[in-house]
Scaffold this motif. Structure first.
Motif, PDB file in Angstrom:
ATOM      1  N   GLN A  44     120.046  61.036  -6.614  1.00  0.00           N
ATOM      2  CA  GLN A  44     120.910  60.820  -7.761  1.00  0.00           C
ATOM      3  C   GLN A  44     120.820  59.476  -8.287  1.00  0.00           C
ATOM      4  OE1 GLN A  44     124.431  61.790  -5.517  1.00  0.00           O
ATOM      5  NE2 GLN A  44     124.331  63.985  -5.743  1.00  0.00           N
ATOM      6  N   LEU A  45     120.777  58.401  -7.664  1.00  0.00           N
ATOM      7  CA  LEU A  45     120.621  57.027  -8.435  1.00  0.00           C
ATOM      8  C   LEU A  45     119.346  57.026  -9.155  1.00  0.00           C
ATOM      9  CD1 LEU A  45     122.099  54.671  -5.408  1.00  0.00           C
ATOM     10  CD2 LEU A  45     123.152  55.346  -7.474  1.00  0.00           C
ATOM     11  N   LEU A  46     118.341  57.410  -8.317  1.00  0.00           N
ATOM     12  CA  LEU A  46     117.209  57.607  -9.056  1.00  0.00           C
ATOM     13  C   LEU A  46     117.228  58.167 -10.540  1.00  0.00           C
ATOM     14  CD1 LEU A  46     114.195  56.464  -8.595  1.00  0.00           C
ATOM     15  CD2 LEU A  46     113.568  58.835  -7.700  1.00  0.00           C
ATOM     16  N   PHE A  47     117.616  59.406 -10.659  1.00  0.00           N
ATOM     17  CA  PHE A  47     117.918  59.858 -11.805  1.00  0.00           C
ATOM     18  C   PHE A  47     118.727  59.388 -12.772  1.00  0.00           C
ATOM     19  CE2 PHE A  47     119.711  63.364 -14.587  1.00  0.00           C
ATOM     20  CZ  PHE A  47     118.313  63.779 -14.997  1.00  0.00           C
ATOM     21  N   THR A  48     119.611  58.707 -12.173  1.00  0.00           N
ATOM     22  CA  THR A  48     120.791  57.871 -12.989  1.00  0.00           C
ATOM     23  C   THR A  48     120.097  56.716 -13.782  1.00  0.00           C
ATOM     24  OG1 THR A  48     122.645  58.635 -11.867  1.00  0.00           O
ATOM     25  CG2 THR A  48     123.006  56.581 -13.113  1.00  0.00           C
ATOM     26  N   ALA A  49     119.139  56.264 -13.054  1.00  0.00           N
ATOM     27  CA  ALA A  49     118.362  54.925 -13.244  1.00  0.00           C
ATOM     28  C   ALA A  49     117.458  55.463 -14.575  1.00  0.00           C
ATOM     29  CB  ALA A  49     117.624  54.300 -12.108  1.00  0.00           C
ATOM     30  N   ALA A  50     116.829  56.499 -14.183  1.00  0.00           N
ATOM     31  CA  ALA A  50     115.949  56.976 -15.302  1.00  0.00           C
ATOM     32  C   ALA A  50     116.810  57.264 -16.714  1.00  0.00           C
ATOM     33  CB  ALA A  50     115.145  58.165 -14.790  1.00  0.00           C
ATOM     34  N   GLN A  51     117.909  57.920 -16.433  1.00  0.00           N
ATOM     35  CA  GLN A  51     118.731  58.233 -17.764  1.00  0.00           C
ATOM     36  C   GLN A  51     119.217  56.646 -18.223  1.00  0.00           C
ATOM     37  OE1 GLN A  51     121.956  60.204 -15.431  1.00  0.00           O
ATOM     38  NE2 GLN A  51     121.666  62.074 -16.877  1.00  0.00           N
ATOM     39  N   LEU A  52     119.521  55.663 -17.619  1.00  0.00           N
ATOM     40  CA  LEU A  52     119.849  54.495 -18.290  1.00  0.00           C
ATOM     41  C   LEU A  52     118.476  53.924 -19.202  1.00  0.00           C
ATOM     42  CD1 LEU A  52     121.735  52.874 -15.037  1.00  0.00           C
ATOM     43  CD2 LEU A  52     122.703  53.645 -17.407  1.00  0.00           C
ATOM     44  N   ILE A  53     117.214  54.011 -18.426  1.00  0.00           N
ATOM     45  CA  ILE A  53     116.385  53.556 -19.085  1.00  0.00           C
ATOM     46  C   ILE A  53     115.948  54.297 -20.568  1.00  0.00           C
ATOM     47  CG2 ILE A  53     113.850  53.200 -19.163  1.00  0.00           C
ATOM     48  CD1 ILE A  53     113.711  52.562 -15.923  1.00  0.00           C
ATOM     49  N   SER A  54     116.155  55.579 -20.241  1.00  0.00           N
ATOM     50  CA  SER A  54     115.946  56.491 -21.569  1.00  0.00           C
ATOM     51  C   SER A  54     116.892  56.035 -22.459  1.00  0.00           C
ATOM     52  CB  SER A  54     116.061  58.083 -21.204  1.00  0.00           C
ATOM     53  OG  SER A  54     117.695  58.284 -21.004  1.00  0.00           O
ATOM     54  N   ARG A  55     118.133  55.544 -22.281  1.00  0.00           N
ATOM     55  CA  ARG A  55     119.232  55.115 -23.261  1.00  0.00           C
ATOM     56  C   ARG A  55     118.799  53.678 -23.455  1.00  0.00           C
ATOM     57  NH1 ARG A  55     123.202  58.052 -19.922  1.00  0.00           N
ATOM     58  NH2 ARG A  55     123.895  56.266 -19.371  1.00  0.00           N
ATOM     59  N   SER A  56     117.955  52.996 -23.054  1.00  0.00           N
ATOM     60  CA  SER A  56     117.624  51.644 -23.057  1.00  0.00           C
ATOM     61  C   SER A  56     118.836  50.645 -22.591  1.00  0.00           C
ATOM     62  CB  SER A  56     117.534  51.132 -24.670  1.00  0.00           C
ATOM     63  OG  SER A  56     116.227  51.847 -25.084  1.00  0.00           O
ATOM     64  N   ASP A  57     119.587  51.094 -21.646  1.00  0.00           N
ATOM     65  CA  ASP A  57     120.522  50.326 -20.961  1.00  0.00           C
ATOM     66  C   ASP A  57     119.729  49.741 -19.801  1.00  0.00           C
ATOM     67  OD1 ASP A  57     122.685  49.066 -19.689  1.00  0.00           O
ATOM     68  OD2 ASP A  57     123.931  51.005 -19.834  1.00  0.00           O
ATOM     69  N   LEU A  58     118.955  48.537 -20.024  1.00  0.00           N
ATOM     70  CA  LEU A  58     118.017  47.963 -19.087  1.00  0.00           C
ATOM     71  C   LEU A  58     118.684  47.275 -18.235  1.00  0.00           C
ATOM     72  CD1 LEU A  58     115.140  46.818 -21.558  1.00  0.00           C
ATOM     73  CD2 LEU A  58     115.775  49.259 -20.690  1.00  0.00           C
ATOM     74  N   SER A  59     119.825  46.564 -18.299  1.00  0.00           N
ATOM     75  CA  SER A  59     120.510  45.665 -17.484  1.00  0.00           C
ATOM     76  C   SER A  59     121.043  46.704 -16.076  1.00  0.00           C
ATOM     77  CB  SER A  59     121.614  44.755 -17.899  1.00  0.00           C
ATOM     78  OG  SER A  59     121.165  44.094 -18.798  1.00  0.00           O
ATOM     79  N   ALA A  60     121.696  47.663 -16.606  1.00  0.00           N
ATOM     80  CA  ALA A  60     122.439  48.635 -15.633  1.00  0.00           C
ATOM     81  C   ALA A  60     121.144  49.123 -14.953  1.00  0.00           C
ATOM     82  CB  ALA A  60     123.085  49.585 -16.258  1.00  0.00           C
ATOM     83  N   ALA A  61     120.303  49.706 -15.446  1.00  0.00           N
ATOM     84  CA  ALA A  61     118.907  50.122 -14.729  1.00  0.00           C
ATOM     85  C   ALA A  61     118.418  49.228 -13.795  1.00  0.00           C
ATOM     86  CB  ALA A  61     117.829  50.718 -15.805  1.00  0.00           C
ATOM     87  N   HIS A  62     118.382  47.906 -14.086  1.00  0.00           N
ATOM     88  CA  HIS A  62     117.692  47.041 -13.172  1.00  0.00           C
ATOM     89  C   HIS A  62     118.623  46.875 -12.083  1.00  0.00           C
ATOM     90  CE1 HIS A  62     115.565  43.437 -11.953  1.00  0.00           C
ATOM     91  NE2 HIS A  62     116.580  42.838 -11.823  1.00  0.00           N
ATOM     92  N   ILE A 307     109.373  63.876 -24.181  1.00  0.00           N
ATOM     93  CA  ILE A 307     110.631  63.686 -23.626  1.00  0.00           C
ATOM     94  C   ILE A 307     110.579  62.890 -22.393  1.00  0.00           C
ATOM     95  CG2 ILE A 307     113.190  64.075 -23.593  1.00  0.00           C
ATOM     96  CD1 ILE A 307     112.460  66.332 -25.480  1.00  0.00           C
ATOM     97  N   PHE A 308     110.620  61.425 -22.190  1.00  0.00           N
ATOM     98  CA  PHE A 308     110.585  60.912 -20.967  1.00  0.00           C
ATOM     99  C   PHE A 308     111.424  61.418 -19.581  1.00  0.00           C
ATOM    100  CE2 PHE A 308     112.910  57.760 -18.285  1.00  0.00           C
ATOM    101  CZ  PHE A 308     111.683  57.420 -17.321  1.00  0.00           C
ATOM    102  N   LEU A 309     112.646  61.840 -20.095  1.00  0.00           N
ATOM    103  CA  LEU A 309     113.730  62.301 -19.152  1.00  0.00           C
ATOM    104  C   LEU A 309     113.193  63.517 -18.463  1.00  0.00           C
ATOM    105  CD1 LEU A 309     115.922  60.856 -17.747  1.00  0.00           C
ATOM    106  CD2 LEU A 309     117.594  62.265 -19.041  1.00  0.00           C
ATOM    107  N   SER A 310     112.924  64.703 -19.547  1.00  0.00           N
ATOM    108  CA  SER A 310     112.459  65.829 -18.904  1.00  0.00           C
ATOM    109  C   SER A 310     110.916  65.661 -18.042  1.00  0.00           C
ATOM    110  CB  SER A 310     111.878  66.885 -20.068  1.00  0.00           C
ATOM    111  OG  SER A 310     113.176  66.790 -21.171  1.00  0.00           O
ATOM    112  N   ARG A 311     110.351  64.679 -18.755  1.00  0.00           N
ATOM    113  CA  ARG A 311     108.981  64.673 -18.031  1.00  0.00           C
ATOM    114  C   ARG A 311     109.298  63.835 -16.277  1.00  0.00           C
ATOM    115  NH1 ARG A 311     106.546  61.176 -21.451  1.00  0.00           N
ATOM    116  NH2 ARG A 311     106.322  59.500 -20.259  1.00  0.00           N
ATOM    117  N   PHE A 312     110.009  63.217 -16.350  1.00  0.00           N
ATOM    118  CA  PHE A 312     110.723  62.358 -15.178  1.00  0.00           C
ATOM    119  C   PHE A 312     111.148  63.596 -14.287  1.00  0.00           C
ATOM    120  CE2 PHE A 312     113.824  60.651 -12.221  1.00  0.00           C
ATOM    121  CZ  PHE A 312     113.108  59.384 -11.993  1.00  0.00           C
ATOM    122  N   THR A 313     111.852  64.388 -14.835  1.00  0.00           N
ATOM    123  CA  THR A 313     112.584  65.379 -13.901  1.00  0.00           C
ATOM    124  C   THR A 313     111.579  66.335 -13.449  1.00  0.00           C
ATOM    125  OG1 THR A 313     114.553  65.407 -14.878  1.00  0.00           O
ATOM    126  CG2 THR A 313     114.347  67.298 -14.021  1.00  0.00           C
TER     127      THR A 313
END
Length: 430
Positions: A44-62, A307-313
């Motif tokens: 779940q955290l992994l998918f959330t990290a991917a979502q954050l990167i897709s929204r360019s919220d890089l600090s939270a993703a890091h 679409i990055f998030l679809s590809r990731f999933t």
């Protein structure tokens, strides 16, 4: 017989090399948080990290990636190993955002994610290519994936070139040529044995020559008349340029009127899907050469979604089945398993997740896409035989006796899967 051992990844020499490399593993072992997170929470955290990167919220993703890297390992269960590989890929994508240019150009990612799990070697160094080649041989030994596709393709070729006296095979990306000794052995038993000419593409001239030498020695041991022609391609991310070189090479290939031509695409064509028009030109060029049979194997996945998030999933679902199959069939301390998961599949995952644009090579699409493309290029499907099906099932039963693998026939083509997830397809065309 000696040549077969050179080509066989189960040889004692290859096993010694794996064990030696594993002895020097120094995969960074991060300090874990006091309460290790369950695998389901890690996913779940992994998918959330991917979502954050897709929204360019890089600090939270890091921050999330730091937690994930501290709570996953290349040596845990299949889920933890999967999270480890995808965390590394997300970290590379994160640095892509930071650097504002494609990830496989020169940059300075975290040192811990630049190391292979087998030994401390930079994945962009010259030494990494030999590690990748070794992981391919391990993949061929411990999983049915390569053997299934190559065995089925060989059977299709044998059935359609039966009793022909002059055979010419064009193999795209031959690597070590492990596909061809069984076919050579089969045709050498014909009376009289035919001649075999093999034209093979690759990006490493030394590997091409070594492969040609091994196959030539093996053919000599069978008293089989054999010639090998290497077709060198540029080692570049510019897939359009590679297709241009392929078409040029094919135009220069001498086609003798007495020869029966077969063409083999083993897990290859997906790399050129960034330019479908160019790929169609290549397929139509091959069609114009009038091959008796074209064999095509590909992953049964859609990793070409823009679409990055679809590809990731999609990639998470696909490689979950792959890693679960490895866990079910191999012990947790298997050196080959770690090598295949973290080097071979780790490279694929990193490409699918971290790359964009022309740098992304792993553009897998499902069989229905290839069906449309092959028909558009003028090919018609040749049904794979019931004998080929029985032999493929025998291969799984003898070498991979696990109930998780399944083999299905859909639209005259074969599909290998794990559980409910189809993983590979093989089809034959004329």
């Amino acid at each position: 017989m000696n040549t077969i051992q050179m080509l066989d990844p189960s040889s004692h020499q290859h096993q010694q090399k794996i064990n030696k490399d594993l002895h020097v593993i120094s995969l960074p072992q991060p300090v874990r948080v006091p309460l290790p997170l369950p695998s389901i929470h890690l996913r779940q955290l992994l998918f959330t990290a991917a979502q954050l990167i897709s929204r360019s919220d890089l600090s939270a993703a890091h921050r999330l990636i730091s937690i994930l890297s501290s709570n996953s390992s290349a040596y845990g269960d299949s889920s933890e190993r999967l999270v480890h590989s995808f965390t590394k890929a997300l970290s590379l994508r994160l640095h892509h955002h930071h650097q504002h240019h494609p990830i496989f150009h020169k940059f300075n990612p975290p040192k811990s994610f630049m190391m292979t799990p087998r030994c401390n070697i930079d994945i962009y160094s010259d030494q990494y290519d030999s590690i990748l080649q070794s992981s391919y041989l391990s993949l061929n030994q411990i999983t049915p994936f390569i053997r299934f596709s190559q065995f089925t393709a060989n059977q299709a070729i044998l059935e359609l070139i039966d009793h022909q006296q002059n055979i010419h095979i064009i193999d795209f990306d031959i690597i070590h040529g492990v596909q061809w000794p069984p076919l050579m052995q089969a045709i050498a038993n014909h009376h009289p044995p035919p001649s075999l000419r093999l034209s093979a593409t690759g990006t490493n001239l030394n590997i091409l020559r070594q492969t040609g030498d091994r196959l030539s020695k093996f053919a000599h041991s069978l008293a089989l008349k054999f010639t090998f022609h290497p077709l060198l391609l540029p080692n570049t991310n510019n897939q359009t340029l590679i297709v241009d070189h392929l078409i040029h090479h094919l135009s220069a290939v001498l086609l003798l009127p007495t020869e029966t031509l077969a063409v083999n695409f083993d897990l290859y064509l997906h790399r050129h899907l960034n330019n479908r028009n160019k790929l169609l030109l290549l397929l139509r060029k091959i069609k114009s050469m009038n091959p008796k049979v074209v064999t095509l194997s590909e992953k049964e996945a859609y990793h070409n979604n823009p679409i990055f998030l679809s590809r990731f999933t999609e990639a998470m679902n696909y490689y979950t089945a792959v890693f679960e199959s490895l866990e079910a069939t191999l012990p947790p301390n298997s050196g080959e398993r770690v090598e295949v998961e973290q080097v071979w599949f780790g490279r694929e995952i990193a490409d699918i997740v971290a790359e964009e644009g022309d740098c992304r090579k792993e553009r897998h699409e499902r069989f229905r896409s290839w069906d449309v493309m092959m028909v558009s290029a003028g090919f018609r499907k040749v049904p794979l035989s019931s004998y080929a099906l029985s032999q493929a099932r025998l291969l799984l039963r003898l070498h991979y006796p696990c109930e998780g693998y399944n083999l299905e026939v859909v639209d005259d083509s074969f599909f290998l899967g794990w559980g409910d997830q189809s993983l590979f397809s093989v089809s034959s065309w004329h």
